[in-house]
Design an enzyme around this catalytic site. Structure first.
Site, PDB file in Angstrom:
ATOM      1  N   SER A 115      44.929  38.721  40.899  1.00  0.00           N
ATOM      2  CA  SER A 115      45.279  40.125  40.725  1.00  0.00           C
ATOM      3  C   SER A 115      45.544  40.804  42.071  1.00  0.00           C
ATOM      4  O   SER A 115      44.985  40.401  43.097  1.00  0.00           O
ATOM      5  CB  SER A 115      44.105  40.831  40.044  1.00  0.00           C
ATOM      6  OG  SER A 115      44.235  42.223  40.136  1.00  0.00           O
ATOM      7  N   CYS A 117      44.182  43.305  42.747  1.00  0.00           N
ATOM      8  CA  CYS A 117      42.866  43.865  43.091  1.00  0.00           C
ATOM      9  C   CYS A 117      42.156  43.069  44.186  1.00  0.00           C
ATOM     10  O   CYS A 117      41.085  43.477  44.641  1.00  0.00           O
ATOM     11  CB  CYS A 117      41.966  43.933  41.860  1.00  0.00           C
ATOM     12  SG  CYS A 117      42.552  45.113  40.659  1.00  0.00           S
ATOM     13  N   TYR A 146      35.481  42.795  40.468  1.00  0.00           N
ATOM     14  CA  TYR A 146      36.618  42.127  39.817  1.00  0.00           C
ATOM     15  C   TYR A 146      37.513  41.434  40.856  1.00  0.00           C
ATOM     16  O   TYR A 146      37.904  40.280  40.693  1.00  0.00           O
ATOM     17  CB  TYR A 146      37.398  43.193  39.037  1.00  0.00           C
ATOM     18  CG  TYR A 146      38.673  42.715  38.386  1.00  0.00           C
ATOM     19  CD1 TYR A 146      38.644  41.937  37.236  1.00  0.00           C
ATOM     20  CD2 TYR A 146      39.913  43.080  38.910  1.00  0.00           C
ATOM     21  CE1 TYR A 146      39.819  41.516  36.633  1.00  0.00           C
ATOM     22  CE2 TYR A 146      41.086  42.675  38.305  1.00  0.00           C
ATOM     23  CZ  TYR A 146      41.046  41.890  37.166  1.00  0.00           C
ATOM     24  OH  TYR A 146      42.209  41.478  36.580  1.00  0.00           O
ATOM     25  N   ASN A 175      49.837  45.147  37.884  1.00  0.00           N
ATOM     26  CA  ASN A 175      50.012  46.097  36.764  1.00  0.00           C
ATOM     27  C   ASN A 175      51.079  45.681  35.758  1.00  0.00           C
ATOM     28  O   ASN A 175      52.190  46.207  35.752  1.00  0.00           O
ATOM     29  CB  ASN A 175      50.351  47.499  37.293  1.00  0.00           C
ATOM     30  CG  ASN A 175      49.263  48.039  38.176  1.00  0.00           C
ATOM     31  OD1 ASN A 175      48.103  48.058  37.792  1.00  0.00           O
ATOM     32  ND2 ASN A 175      49.623  48.424  39.373  1.00  0.00           N
ATOM     33  N   THR A 216      49.518  56.003  43.659  1.00  0.00           N
ATOM     34  CA  THR A 216      50.752  55.237  43.397  1.00  0.00           C
ATOM     35  C   THR A 216      50.448  53.798  42.963  1.00  0.00           C
ATOM     36  O   THR A 216      49.432  53.210  43.339  1.00  0.00           O
ATOM     37  CB  THR A 216      51.623  55.182  44.660  1.00  0.00           C
ATOM     38  OG1 THR A 216      50.820  54.688  45.741  1.00  0.00           O
ATOM     39  CG2 THR A 216      52.185  56.536  45.003  1.00  0.00           C
ATOM     40  N   ARG A 217      51.388  53.249  42.189  1.00  0.00           N
ATOM     41  CA  ARG A 217      51.332  51.851  41.745  1.00  0.00           C
ATOM     42  C   ARG A 217      52.764  51.371  41.488  1.00  0.00           C
ATOM     43  O   ARG A 217      53.685  52.177  41.332  1.00  0.00           O
ATOM     44  CB  ARG A 217      50.569  51.712  40.409  1.00  0.00           C
ATOM     45  CG  ARG A 217      49.109  52.076  40.424  1.00  0.00           C
ATOM     46  CD  ARG A 217      48.265  51.067  41.208  1.00  0.00           C
ATOM     47  NE  ARG A 217      46.840  51.378  41.085  1.00  0.00           N
ATOM     48  CZ  ARG A 217      46.183  52.268  41.834  1.00  0.00           C
ATOM     49  NH1 ARG A 217      46.816  52.962  42.757  1.00  0.00           N
ATOM     50  NH2 ARG A 217      44.896  52.480  41.652  1.00  0.00           N
TER      51      ARG A 217
END
Ligand code: NAD
Length: 317
Positions: A115, A117, A146, A175, A216-217
């Site tokens: 991910s 992340c 995570y 995402n 933001t993403r």
């Protein structure tokens, strides 16, 4: 054609991946704690197993050539930011057991779903931030348990390849969204949550956004995601690769796209307290383009149109 296992096949990406692999002509076994919620089972075999248990992982990986390891205890920001111990324990057990069982059962290729992340929090502190390159993951400082678990499982893959010759591949999703995913109940991600809120809204209502909405993403449509997963599995690249788009939008902009697609143009946004995750995040796709000669192509507007249509149908019952 290969005999393939998809773990997490009852989940969002997993069940779409099963459909894609079946369409390619592979024999597919799906494994999960649950059946897909919103679709029929496409897999040749579907087994309810708990990969936190070693015996179950051995059953899951028997007689297959390739494993796509997607099973994880996960959810949106609300879930990830408040269940650290549970997530670290469950996901570590799932990944330790699955890769070891794959090795014991003679699996030749293994793809692990990591991910965005994993990236350090300090490289994501501003909304207008440089896109994240794969090498930015170190020195490590992910925001949540995570992300720490994802980093450890990435390393597990690299070491299994080195020590046991298992061909491992690592994909870092940014995402992923699309139809047939969780859209309520607390584990839903922001695109599905916004689609639900807008679909349920009455004329003139305000849509709740967590934080100021300027975080933001970038967002990647599910069809691009499953195509990318298979391309990465088939590639020779064993190091981690980003899989996402590099169009960065604020959550306010995303909400406005959903509102536009819905046709409910008189809706407004209301900002409330809530977990926001990192302030800014985008995918650098340079390495993805170089390795695959490919990157996701679906526009955010097109992807949201498909997703909104599906969520709206669900909430209307
Ligand atoms: P999801 O929650 O829809 O699917 C994960 C599935 O794993 C679920 O169906 C769940 O029941 C299953 N699972 C959980 N614990 C299990 C266990 N002990 N044994 C067997 N199955 C178990 O999530 P998703 O969005 O489809 O994500 C798939 C993978 O991609 C996960 O590893 C996730 O961490 C990763 N990922 C997803 C995104 C995204 O944007 N969707 C982003 C980054 C990484």
């Amino acid at each position: 054609m290969a005999r393939v296992l998809v773990t997490g096949a009852g989940g969002f990406i997993g069940h779409h991946l099963v459909t894609h692999l079946k369409a390619m002509g592979h024999w597919v076994r799906g494994v999960d704690l649950k059946y897909p919620e919103f679709t029929d089972v496409d897999a040749d075999e579907f087994e309810i197993l708990d990969l936190r248990r070693r015996e179950d992982a051995l059953v899951a990986t028997r007689g297959v050539d390739h494993v796509y390891a997607l099973a994880a205890d996960m959810g949106g920001m609300g879930f990830i930011s408040s269940n650290h111990a549970t997530i670290l324990r469950n996901n570590s057990l799932i990944n330790l057991n699955t890769i070891e069982a794959a090795r014991i059962n003679g699996v030749s290729r293994y793809l692990y779903s990591s991910s965005a992340c994993v990236y350090p929090e300090h490289l994501q502190a501003e909304a207008d931030i440089a896109p994240l390159k794969e090498e930015d993951a170190y020195p490590a400082n992910p925001q949540d348990a995570y992300g720490w678990e994802k980093l450890i499982s990435e390393r597990l893959c690299l070491y299994y390849r080195e020590e046991f010759g298992l061909e491992t591949r690592i994909v870092r999703f940014h995402n992923i969204y699309g139809p047939c995913g969780t859209y309520d109940g607390g584990r839903e991600k922001v695109p599905a949550a916004l689609c639900r809120k807008v679909a349920l809204a009455e004329p003139g209502d305000a849509i709740e956004i967590w934080g100021d909405g300027e975080q933001t993403r970038s967002f990647c449509y599910i069809d691009d995601c499953v195509e990318g997963i298979v391309r990465i599995m088939e590639s020779d690249h064993a190091e981690p690769l980003n899989l996402g788009t590099d169009r960065m939008v604020t959550i306010n902009e995303l909400a406005r796209i959903v509102i536009e697609v819905s046709g409910k143009r008189d809706l407004t946004l209301r900002h409330v307290d809530g977990p926001q995750g990192v302030r800014g995040r985008n995918s650098d796709n340079s390495l993805l383009r170089k390795v695959l000669g490919w990157e996701p192509t679906t526009s955010l507007e097109d992807g949201i149109r498909q997703t909104y249509a599906w969520v709206e149908k669900q909430v209307r019952g």
